[in-house]
Write an enzyme that holds these catalytic residues in place. Sequence first.
Site, PDB file in Angstrom:
ATOM      1  N   GLY A 104       3.712  -3.400  -3.483  1.00 50.28           N
ATOM      2  CA  GLY A 104       3.802  -3.553  -4.977  1.00 50.28           C
ATOM      3  C   GLY A 104       4.275  -2.344  -5.720  1.00 50.28           C
ATOM      4  O   GLY A 104       5.389  -2.329  -5.980  1.00 50.28           O
ATOM      5  N   ARG A 105       3.483  -1.479  -5.701  1.00 44.41           N
ATOM      6  CA  ARG A 105       3.642  -0.148  -6.245  1.00 44.41           C
ATOM      7  C   ARG A 105       4.932   0.620  -5.755  1.00 44.41           C
ATOM      8  O   ARG A 105       5.769   1.137  -6.542  1.00 44.41           O
ATOM      9  CB  ARG A 105       2.500   0.926  -6.147  1.00 44.41           C
ATOM     10  CG  ARG A 105       2.434   2.294  -6.668  1.00 44.41           C
ATOM     11  CD  ARG A 105       1.535   3.219  -6.236  1.00 44.41           C
ATOM     12  NE  ARG A 105       0.168   2.596  -5.867  1.00 44.41           N
ATOM     13  CZ  ARG A 105      -0.728   2.466  -6.810  1.00 44.41           C
ATOM     14  NH1 ARG A 105      -0.658   3.167  -7.935  1.00 44.41           N
ATOM     15  NH2 ARG A 105      -2.054   2.025  -6.471  1.00 44.41           N
ATOM     16  N   CYS A 125     -10.961   4.536 -29.470  1.00 38.99           N
ATOM     17  CA  CYS A 125     -12.282   4.821 -29.760  1.00 38.99           C
ATOM     18  C   CYS A 125     -13.060   5.122 -28.438  1.00 38.99           C
ATOM     19  O   CYS A 125     -14.085   4.258 -28.179  1.00 38.99           O
ATOM     20  CB  CYS A 125     -13.101   4.327 -30.801  1.00 38.99           C
ATOM     21  SG  CYS A 125     -12.454   3.746 -32.044  1.00 38.99           S
ATOM     22  N   GLY A 150       0.818  -1.150   0.007  1.00 44.27           N
ATOM     23  CA  GLY A 150      -0.099   0.083   0.194  1.00 44.27           C
ATOM     24  C   GLY A 150       0.789   1.348  -0.143  1.00 44.27           C
ATOM     25  O   GLY A 150       0.256   2.429  -0.223  1.00 44.27           O
ATOM     26  N   GLU A 205       3.450  -6.863   1.801  1.00 45.10           N
ATOM     27  CA  GLU A 205       3.271  -7.146   0.416  1.00 45.10           C
ATOM     28  C   GLU A 205       3.418  -5.788  -0.529  1.00 45.10           C
ATOM     29  O   GLU A 205       2.376  -5.671  -1.118  1.00 45.10           O
ATOM     30  CB  GLU A 205       1.704  -7.766   0.359  1.00 45.10           C
ATOM     31  CG  GLU A 205       1.536  -8.886   1.156  1.00 45.10           C
ATOM     32  CD  GLU A 205       0.066  -9.455   1.429  1.00 45.10           C
ATOM     33  OE1 GLU A 205      -0.940  -8.312   0.859  1.00 45.10           O
ATOM     34  OE2 GLU A 205      -0.193 -10.455   2.003  1.00 45.10           O
ATOM     35  N   TYR A 217       0.949  -1.586 -12.280  1.00 47.81           N
ATOM     36  CA  TYR A 217      -0.304  -1.480 -12.664  1.00 47.81           C
ATOM     37  C   TYR A 217      -0.380  -0.702 -14.031  1.00 47.81           C
ATOM     38  O   TYR A 217      -1.038  -0.122 -14.446  1.00 47.81           O
ATOM     39  CB  TYR A 217      -1.078  -0.924 -11.606  1.00 47.81           C
ATOM     40  CG  TYR A 217      -1.137  -1.354 -10.260  1.00 47.81           C
ATOM     41  CD1 TYR A 217      -1.836  -2.723 -10.216  1.00 47.81           C
ATOM     42  CD2 TYR A 217      -0.501  -0.650  -9.234  1.00 47.81           C
ATOM     43  CE1 TYR A 217      -1.433  -3.177  -8.801  1.00 47.81           C
ATOM     44  CE2 TYR A 217      -0.483  -1.185  -8.066  1.00 47.81           C
ATOM     45  CZ  TYR A 217      -0.773  -2.702  -7.953  1.00 47.81           C
ATOM     46  OH  TYR A 217      -0.698  -3.124  -6.719  1.00 47.81           O
ATOM     47  N   ARG A 260      -4.537   3.282 -16.134  1.00 48.19           N
ATOM     48  CA  ARG A 260      -4.593   4.139 -14.711  1.00 48.19           C
ATOM     49  C   ARG A 260      -5.436   5.584 -15.051  1.00 48.19           C
ATOM     50  O   ARG A 260      -6.077   6.036 -14.183  1.00 48.19           O
ATOM     51  CB  ARG A 260      -3.565   4.251 -14.045  1.00 48.19           C
ATOM     52  CG  ARG A 260      -2.800   3.165 -13.747  1.00 48.19           C
ATOM     53  CD  ARG A 260      -1.571   2.992 -12.856  1.00 48.19           C
ATOM     54  NE  ARG A 260      -2.082   3.786 -11.460  1.00 48.19           N
ATOM     55  CZ  ARG A 260      -1.853   4.897 -11.217  1.00 48.19           C
ATOM     56  NH1 ARG A 260      -1.206   5.819 -11.835  1.00 48.19           N
ATOM     57  NH2 ARG A 260      -2.476   5.129  -9.868  1.00 48.19           N
TER      58      ARG A 260
END
Length: 420
Positions: free
Chosen positions: A279-280, A346, A243, A277, A374, A316
């Site tokens: 990630g980002r 489109c 997080g 954990e 992501y 994103r």
Amino acid sequence: MSFPIPTLRREHGRLVLEDSPLDDIAERFGTPTYVYSAEAMTASYRAYHEALSAIDATVCFAVKANSNLAVLSLFARLGAGFDIVSGGELSRVLAAGGSADRVVFSGVGKRRDEIAYALEAGIRCFNIESTTELETISELASGLGRSAPIAFRVNPDVDPRTHPYISTGLRGNKFGVPISDAFELYRRAHAMPALVVSGVACHIGSQLLDPAPVAEAADRVLALVDRLAGAGIVLDHVDLGGGLGIRYRNERPPAIGDYLAPLIARMGGRRESLFLEPGRSLVGNAGLLLTRVELLKQGEEKNFAVVDAAINDLARPALYDAYHDIEPVHADAAESRRYDVVGPVCESGDFLGRDRDLAVRSGDLLAVLSAGAYGMTMSSNYNSRPRAAEVLVRGRQCILARQRESVDDLMRGEHPLPAD
Ligand SMILES: *Cc1c(COP(=O)(O)O)cnc(C)c1O
């Protein structure tokens, strides 16, 4: 202000990642291409590892942030564990040389075949999110003659103060079990012979810029751990999820060490080891999306820079209204104008950035920064667009980590109607 990617710099007006000029990468691999810096990933992993050196801890990289095999093998070699949310992610971890006994399995909807696969592989822990899942894992483990290490993912009901779509620890969202139900669930699990009650997990949200909510969640989780110990249910680890946020624009996320300090203070002297954990924060600012301007277009109210990357490559901005800095690969004297940087798909939501002052001409290269997390993992083939290539930079070396998809790749497995 400096770039959010620490290994990116301008040299004689030209953007260079580590020691690799981005225009050379575009020349060699084409565009759009995701480009990652091994040094930036290594540095963020080491920042976690070093901050945690005083306690027993495992950093489990959240595979969903960036699941390229080159990236996973880099983290495996650094000694990381992995947080997975599917059988596909477990296959990737194993293919990249990660070891199953450092894998935790999260997710609200684990399928039976995925659970069986993870049991056979011997993962470190199942983070259980419902009573039904508890029963399924118990049943499958006994059927396979295996014992399943489990934790409950509890929902500590703290407000992470982030975007509602990436907030996961509040009552009323689909994740985890209410912390108020957890004690009873642990008692049930404890009585199931095929299960080993191993830990407790929580993950309250993503792009967190304030360390306080996680520390608050830790207090609630540790109170539960102590109550369980009092009832003879002794856990060996506490998983506080991921997080930690990153800088996209002018956010000021805490440094990794500062974010961890309150958690380390709480875990110091305890018997449980700490799992995280992230990630980002490990990969987000280790990557960018390299794209080329196809054309410039004067609309009635706005100017558009139409580029060869689109919403299918980087979702994103459309999905979270997220901001990504966009930098010309060559800084030169072209006249600066205000543009919406859009793709050819489109959808009106197909933009990478809005109202950006850029000095660009058609044919120029742009770098969409902070795209290492992501980005590629959320990409799709919408509009039958082959997905981008991925390149991992290590100094001067540029490794093709994923070949650009071909149109044949797009249609693999499909069949027109058989002849009548
Ligand atoms: C998405 C997720 C993570 C990683 O979150 P980041 O914000 O990228 O650090 C960790 N754990 C779980 C359970 C997740 O769903």
